[in-house]
Design a protein around this motif. Structure first.
Motif, PDB file in Angstrom:
ATOM      1  N   ALA A 215       0.884  -1.160   0.000  1.00 32.41           N
ATOM      2  CA  ALA A 215       0.000   0.000   0.000  1.00 32.41           C
ATOM      3  C   ALA A 215       0.923   1.211   0.000  1.00 32.41           C
ATOM      4  CB  ALA A 215      -0.906  -0.003   1.236  1.00 32.41           C
ATOM      5  N   ASP A 216       1.245   1.700  -1.201  1.00 32.64           N
ATOM      6  CA  ASP A 216       2.356   2.647  -1.330  1.00 32.64           C
ATOM      7  C   ASP A 216       1.919   4.106  -1.462  1.00 32.64           C
ATOM      8  OD1 ASP A 216       1.288   2.404  -3.825  1.00 32.64           O
ATOM      9  OD2 ASP A 216       3.090   1.632  -4.783  1.00 32.64           O
ATOM     10  N   ASN A 217       0.753   4.437  -0.927  1.00 33.77           N
ATOM     11  CA  ASN A 217       0.267   5.816  -1.008  1.00 33.77           C
ATOM     12  C   ASN A 217       0.406   6.589   0.299  1.00 33.77           C
ATOM     13  OD1 ASN A 217      -0.590   5.511  -3.712  1.00 33.77           O
ATOM     14  ND2 ASN A 217      -2.467   4.501  -3.018  1.00 33.77           N
ATOM     15  N   TYR A 218       1.159   6.038   1.243  1.00 38.49           N
ATOM     16  CA  TYR A 218       1.194   6.664   2.570  1.00 38.49           C
ATOM     17  C   TYR A 218       2.622   6.956   3.041  1.00 38.49           C
ATOM     18  CZ  TYR A 218      -3.561   4.953   2.314  1.00 38.49           C
ATOM     19  OH  TYR A 218      -4.853   4.713   1.894  1.00 38.49           O
ATOM     20  N   HIS A 219       3.492   7.299   2.115  1.00 39.80           N
ATOM     21  CA  HIS A 219       4.889   7.584   2.474  1.00 39.80           C
ATOM     22  C   HIS A 219       5.119   9.057   2.788  1.00 39.80           C
ATOM     23  CE1 HIS A 219       5.067   9.149  -1.579  1.00 39.80           C
ATOM     24  NE2 HIS A 219       4.752   7.954  -2.072  1.00 39.80           N
ATOM     25  N   PHE A 220       4.103   9.903   2.575  1.00 37.11           N
ATOM     26  CA  PHE A 220       4.183  11.339   2.886  1.00 37.11           C
ATOM     27  C   PHE A 220       5.356  12.024   2.197  1.00 37.11           C
ATOM     28  CE2 PHE A 220       1.167   9.982   5.984  1.00 37.11           C
ATOM     29  CZ  PHE A 220       0.371  11.084   6.244  1.00 37.11           C
ATOM     30  N   ILE A 226       7.697  14.258   6.795  1.00 40.89           N
ATOM     31  CA  ILE A 226       6.586  14.385   7.728  1.00 40.89           C
ATOM     32  C   ILE A 226       5.940  15.741   7.530  1.00 40.89           C
ATOM     33  CG2 ILE A 226       8.061  15.286   9.585  1.00 40.89           C
ATOM     34  CD1 ILE A 226       6.314  13.756  11.591  1.00 40.89           C
ATOM     35  N   ASN A 227       4.647  15.834   7.766  1.00 40.46           N
ATOM     36  CA  ASN A 227       3.960  17.123   7.691  1.00 40.46           C
ATOM     37  C   ASN A 227       3.003  17.249   8.876  1.00 40.46           C
ATOM     38  OD1 ASN A 227       1.722  15.544   7.051  1.00 40.46           O
ATOM     39  ND2 ASN A 227       1.748  16.053   4.886  1.00 40.46           N
ATOM     40  N   ARG A 228       2.304  18.358   8.933  1.00 40.31           N
ATOM     41  CA  ARG A 228       1.428  18.626  10.070  1.00 40.31           C
ATOM     42  C   ARG A 228       0.332  17.560  10.206  1.00 40.31           C
ATOM     43  NH1 ARG A 228       0.460  23.347  13.023  1.00 40.31           N
ATOM     44  NH2 ARG A 228       1.887  24.447  11.634  1.00 40.31           N
ATOM     45  N   GLU A 229      -0.168  17.075   9.068  1.00 34.33           N
ATOM     46  CA  GLU A 229      -1.222  16.062   9.108  1.00 34.33           C
ATOM     47  C   GLU A 229      -0.752  14.789   9.810  1.00 34.33           C
ATOM     48  OE1 GLU A 229      -4.330  13.817   6.030  1.00 34.33           O
ATOM     49  OE2 GLU A 229      -2.533  14.811   5.250  1.00 34.33           O
ATOM     50  N   LEU A 230       0.461  14.338   9.490  1.00 37.81           N
ATOM     51  CA  LEU A 230       0.986  13.135  10.124  1.00 37.81           C
ATOM     52  C   LEU A 230       1.304  13.385  11.595  1.00 37.81           C
ATOM     53  CD1 LEU A 230       1.862  10.201   9.850  1.00 37.81           C
ATOM     54  CD2 LEU A 230       4.111  11.000   9.070  1.00 37.81           C
ATOM     55  N   ILE A 231       1.844  14.553  11.898  1.00 36.89           N
ATOM     56  CA  ILE A 231       2.110  14.903  13.302  1.00 36.89           C
ATOM     57  C   ILE A 231       0.819  14.856  14.104  1.00 36.89           C
ATOM     58  CG2 ILE A 231       2.852  16.729  14.876  1.00 36.89           C
ATOM     59  CD1 ILE A 231       4.651  17.736  12.541  1.00 36.89           C
ATOM     60  N   ILE A 234      -0.328  11.222  14.689  1.00 35.14           N
ATOM     61  CA  ILE A 234       0.452  10.499  15.692  1.00 35.14           C
ATOM     62  C   ILE A 234       0.089  10.954  17.100  1.00 35.14           C
ATOM     63  CG2 ILE A 234       2.797  10.177  16.600  1.00 35.14           C
ATOM     64  CD1 ILE A 234       3.776  10.233  13.684  1.00 35.14           C
ATOM     65  N   ASN A 235      -0.055  12.261  17.271  1.00 35.77           N
ATOM     66  CA  ASN A 235      -0.412  12.788  18.590  1.00 35.77           C
ATOM     67  C   ASN A 235      -1.819  12.362  18.999  1.00 35.77           C
ATOM     68  OD1 ASN A 235       2.057  14.027  18.960  1.00 35.77           O
ATOM     69  ND2 ASN A 235       1.385  16.010  18.176  1.00 35.77           N
ATOM     70  N   ARG A 236      -2.747  12.391  18.060  1.00 35.37           N
ATOM     71  CA  ARG A 236      -4.138  11.988  18.356  1.00 35.37           C
ATOM     72  C   ARG A 236      -4.207  10.484  18.642  1.00 35.37           C
ATOM     73  NH1 ARG A 236      -5.989  13.834  14.157  1.00 35.37           N
ATOM     74  NH2 ARG A 236      -6.279  11.963  12.882  1.00 35.37           N
ATOM     75  N   PHE A 237      -3.470   9.698  17.872  1.00 35.83           N
ATOM     76  CA  PHE A 237      -3.457   8.242  18.072  1.00 35.83           C
ATOM     77  C   PHE A 237      -2.941   7.903  19.468  1.00 35.83           C
ATOM     78  CE2 PHE A 237      -1.732   3.955  17.670  1.00 35.83           C
ATOM     79  CZ  PHE A 237      -2.681   3.305  16.896  1.00 35.83           C
ATOM     80  N   LEU A 253       2.368   3.715   8.925  1.00 41.07           N
ATOM     81  CA  LEU A 253       1.664   2.436   8.880  1.00 41.07           C
ATOM     82  C   LEU A 253       0.235   2.569   9.396  1.00 41.07           C
ATOM     83  CD1 LEU A 253       1.452  -0.717   8.762  1.00 41.07           C
ATOM     84  CD2 LEU A 253       2.461  -0.719  11.066  1.00 41.07           C
ATOM     85  N   PHE A 254       0.090   3.098  10.597  1.00 39.86           N
ATOM     86  CA  PHE A 254      -1.242   3.163  11.181  1.00 39.86           C
ATOM     87  C   PHE A 254      -2.115   4.225  10.513  1.00 39.86           C
ATOM     88  CE2 PHE A 254       0.876   0.664  14.381  1.00 39.86           C
ATOM     89  CZ  PHE A 254      -0.113  -0.216  14.781  1.00 39.86           C
ATOM     90  N   TYR A 255      -1.505   5.293  10.052  1.00 40.39           N
ATOM     91  CA  TYR A 255      -2.260   6.267   9.263  1.00 40.39           C
ATOM     92  C   TYR A 255      -2.838   5.567   8.034  1.00 40.39           C
ATOM     93  CZ  TYR A 255      -3.355  10.423   6.514  1.00 40.39           C
ATOM     94  OH  TYR A 255      -4.019  11.381   5.761  1.00 40.39           O
TER      95      TYR A 255
END
Length: 300
Positions: A215-220, A226-231, A234-237, A253-255
Motif C-alpha cells: 500500500a504505497d500511497n502513505y509515504h508522505f 513528515i507534515n502537520r497532518e501526520l504529526i 500520531i499525537n491523536r493516536f 503504517l497506522f495512518y
C-alpha cells in the motif's frame, strides 16, 4: 520471544465493522527497536559462531538500525562500527540517534553520499573488510537471509486467525519474514515508509511467495518526510490509544491502515494484525527538526 497483542477500539473501526489488533514488538528490547531485535538475532549468533569480534554496518543519521546495532554490540560484547551517510555531519554535534550509538561504543565514520552509494559493491566491501580488519558486515537496514529468518518468528500459529498482517516497509526484511510465515489464507500488506519506484519489483527478488502486496500511497513524500497532518495523527493516536508511534515508520503504517478502513479497503468482518516495529528512539531527533521548522512537536 513472544510479544503481547492488544485490540484497538476506535469509532472508525466499529463503524466499518473491522477489528484491528497491534502486536507490540516495540515492547521487546526497546533499545533494539522491535523488529531490529528480530533482524539482529540470528546475525549475532552467526557472528559469534564464526569468531567475529566486530560488527560493521551502514545507515543514515536517524537510522534505527544504527541505533540498534550499537546497543546490541554493547549488550553482547561486540565492537561496532557505523558508516554514516553524509560527510558533512563530521565534526558537528551528534543528533540523539547518533549520540546514543556513540554512547554505546559505536565508532562513527561519515562517508560522502557518493561513497555511501557503493555500500553493496563487492570491491568496496572487500576494501571495507581490509580497512577495518575483517568485521562482520551487516547491510543497510539489517536485511539479509538471517534477518528474514528472525522476522519470520514475529508471527505464530496463534496469529493465523487474522485476514491481514500489516507492517511498515523500509528495506523489506520484515515483510519478507512475515510473508514466509503467514498462513495460506492470509495477506501480508506492507506500507512503505519511502517513495521508491520499482520497490515492489525489488522486493519480489527475495520474497518468492505471492501472498503480499504494498500500500504505497502513505509515504508522505519519502523517507523521513513528515507534515502537520501526520504529526496531528500520531499525537491523536497516542491520546486515544496510549500507543506511541514513530514518525518514520509506524506513524505512516497506522495512518495508512485507518485510511484504508475509512474508504472500505478492508471489507466488513476483516481482522487485521498490525506489527508495531518500534523505532521510537527517533522521536527526539525528529522533534529537533520539527522545532526548526516551527511545526508542532510529537507529544509522546
Amino acid at each position: 520471544m513472544k510479544s503481547v497483542t492488544q485490540q484497538l477500539r476506535l469509532p472508525l473501526l466499529e463503524r466499518n465493522k473491522v477489528e484491528l489488533y497491534v502486536k507490540r514488538e516495540d515492547l521487546l528490547f526497546p533499545e533494539l527497536s522491535g523488529n531490529k531485535y528480530r533482524k539482529l538475532k540470528y546475525n549475532l549468533e552467526r557472528a559469534a559462531d564464526r569468531g567475529y569480534k566486530t560488527l560493521l554496518t551502514f545507515g543514515g543519521a536517524f537510522s534505527n538500525h544504527i541505533h540498534a546495532t550499537a546497543a546490541a554490540g554493547k549488550l553482547f560484547g561486540f565492537k561496532t562500527i557505523g558508516l554514516i551517510r553524509g560527510e558533512e555531519l563530521a565534526g558537528k554535534p551528534l543528533n540523539p540517534t547518533l549520540q546514543a550509538a556513540c554512547d554505546n561504543g559505536m565508532q562513527l565514520v561519515f562517508l560522502s553520499r557518493e561513497a555511501y552509494r557503493q555500500k553493496t559493491d563487492p570491491a568496496f566491501l572487500e576494501k571495507i573488510k581490509s580497512d577495518y580488519k575483517n568485521p562482520y558486515i551487516l547491510p543497510e537496514g539489517g536485511t539479509n537471509e538471517a534477518a528474514i529468518a528472525g522476522c519470520s518468528e514475529i508471527i505464530s500459529s496463534e496469529d493465523y486467525q487474522y485476514h491481514y498482517i500489516c507492517c511498515s516497509v523500509g528495506t523489506g526484511g520484515t515483510l519478507a519474514g512475515l510473508a514466509s510465515a503467514a498462513a495460506p489464507n492470509q495477506t501480508v500488506l506492507g506500507f512503505p515508509a519511502l517513495k521508491a519506484e520499482g520497490l515492489s519489483k525489488e522486493l519480489s527478488g527475495f520474497i518468492p511467495s505471492n501472498n503480499w502486496a504494498l500500500a504505497d500511497n502513505y509515504h508522505f513524500g519519502g523517507y523521513g518526510k513528515i507534515n502537520r497532518e501526520l504529526i496531528d495523527f500520531i499525537n491523536r493516536f497516542y491520546k486515544e490509544t496510549g500507543i506511541a508511534l514513530d514518525p518514520v515508520y509506524t506513524g505512516k503504517l497506522f495512518y495508512g491502515i485507518l485510511e484504508e478502513v475509512g474508504v472500505g479497503g478492508f471489507k466488513a468482518g476483516s481482522k487485521i494484525l498490525a506489527i508495531h516495529s518500534g523505532g521510537l528512539q527517533g522521536i527526539d531527533g525528529m522533534n529537533l527538526k520539527l522545532r526548526k521548522k516551527n511545526l508542532p512537536l510529537l507529544q509522546v
